[in-house]
Design an enzyme around this catalytic site. Structure first.
Site, PDB file in Angstrom:
ATOM      1  N   THR A   1       0.830  -1.199   0.000  1.00  0.00           N
ATOM      2  CA  THR A   1       0.000   0.000   0.000  1.00  0.00           C
ATOM      3  C   THR A   1       0.870   1.256   0.000  1.00  0.00           C
ATOM      4  O   THR A   1       0.606   2.221  -0.727  1.00  0.00           O
ATOM      5  CB  THR A   1      -0.954   0.011   1.206  1.00  0.00           C
ATOM      6  OG1 THR A   1      -1.657  -1.235   1.265  1.00  0.00           O
ATOM      7  CG2 THR A   1      -1.978   1.128   1.090  1.00  0.00           C
TER       8      THR A   1
ATOM      9  N   ASP B   1       2.605   4.858   6.540  1.00  0.00           N
ATOM     10  CA  ASP B   1       2.887   3.424   6.613  1.00  0.00           C
ATOM     11  C   ASP B   1       1.589   2.641   6.471  1.00  0.00           C
ATOM     12  O   ASP B   1       0.495   3.203   6.585  1.00  0.00           O
ATOM     13  CB  ASP B   1       3.587   3.081   7.933  1.00  0.00           C
ATOM     14  CG  ASP B   1       4.478   1.853   7.835  1.00  0.00           C
ATOM     15  OD1 ASP B   1       4.384   1.124   6.824  1.00  0.00           O
ATOM     16  OD2 ASP B   1       5.263   1.610   8.766  1.00  0.00           O
ATOM     17  N   GLY B   2       1.704   1.357   6.250  1.00  0.00           N
ATOM     18  CA  GLY B   2       0.543   0.492   6.131  1.00  0.00           C
ATOM     19  C   GLY B   2       0.315  -0.289   7.406  1.00  0.00           C
ATOM     20  O   GLY B   2       1.003  -0.099   8.416  1.00  0.00           O
TER      21      GLY B   2
ATOM     22  N   GLU C   1      10.094  -0.018  11.304  1.00  0.00           N
ATOM     23  CA  GLU C   1       8.844   0.739  11.258  1.00  0.00           C
ATOM     24  C   GLU C   1       8.478   1.289  12.636  1.00  0.00           C
ATOM     25  O   GLU C   1       8.020   2.429  12.754  1.00  0.00           O
ATOM     26  CB  GLU C   1       7.716  -0.142  10.721  1.00  0.00           C
ATOM     27  CG  GLU C   1       7.821  -0.433   9.229  1.00  0.00           C
ATOM     28  CD  GLU C   1       6.807  -1.423   8.739  1.00  0.00           C
ATOM     29  OE1 GLU C   1       6.552  -1.451   7.520  1.00  0.00           O
ATOM     30  OE2 GLU C   1       6.257  -2.185   9.555  1.00  0.00           O
TER      31      GLU C   1
END
Length: 227
Positions: free
Chosen positions: A29, A82-83, A104
């Site tokens: 994504t 971010d996804g 992340e």
């Protein structure tokens, strides 16, 4: 029909402003966010500096001409996009399907705002019901960590890349943990997992997301903000 990932990923880049330091997440994504950011840099001439959360993201961003900086060059990040593999109504998340959970989480922890981009299928009532919880582990400790995780009510299995054990960008292993009834208390489980010797990081992200972009097949994007 639209790709919900593309709808959400591109929409979130509207938050990026000239002069920002941005974190770039990892995954399918966020790939669309990276493409859209490159478009804005070319079309609008905005000046940004970006911290990638994985080798994969770094390679994609560099190929598109997005200016990158190392994490040690910044103290705080203005916005990270971010996804998530799952996100609930409290904005708690499971992340790490792409194996970049440690980087992340580090980037998210120093971000003023964390924007999460997902398709509608990633929004769940209870975490752990549609996706296993990734836990990054030092290879030396896989056996004792597996037993300790199992004692918390899950079934851990070592992640593979093809027929070989998966190795993160940090040289560690990933255990994917399945909870039959899901995760009733994400914050408590995050603390419990974090106390296990040999665990590097878990894919539970609690209290880190600020705004959520939910893409839909009709091309619309719902935006939710944490209260």
């Amino acid at each position: 029909m639209h790709d919900p990932k593309e709808v959400a990923g591109r929409h979130a880049v509207g938050l990026v402003e000239d002069g920002m330091c941005d974190g770039l997440g990892t995954g399918s994504t966020v790939h669309f966010s990276i493409l859209r950011l490159a478009e804005r840099i070319r079309a609008e001439g905005i000046q940004v500096r970006c911290v990638p959360t994985s080798v994969d993201t770094e390679q994609k961003a560099r190929a598109l001409g997005i200016p990158l900086i190392a994490l040690e060059e910044v103290e705080q990040i203005d916005l990270t996009i971010d996804g998530a593999d799952e996100i609930d109504a409290q904005f708690d998340m499971i992340k790490g399907g792409g194996g970049a959970l440690l980087r992340e989480k580090v980037v998210a922890s120093i971000s003023r705002r964390e924007a999460i981009v997902v398709g509608v299928n990633k929004v769940v009532k209870r975490l752990g019901t549609t996706f296993p919880l990734p836990v990054e582990v030092v290879p030396f400790a896989i056996s004792p960590v597996s037993r300790a995780l199992a004692s918390l009510g899950c079934t851990p299995s070592r992640r593979l890349s093809g027929s070989e054990p998966h190795v993160t960008d940090n040289g560690n292993a990933v255990l994917d943990c399945r909870f039959e009834q899901g995760i009733p208390d994400a914050a408590d489980l995050e603390r419990r997992i974090g106390s296990i010797p040999g665990v590097v990081e878990s894919g539970l992200f609690v209290g880190l997301a600020h705004v959520l972009f939910i893409g839909r097949e009709d091309g619309t994007c719902e935006v939710r903000r944490r209260g």
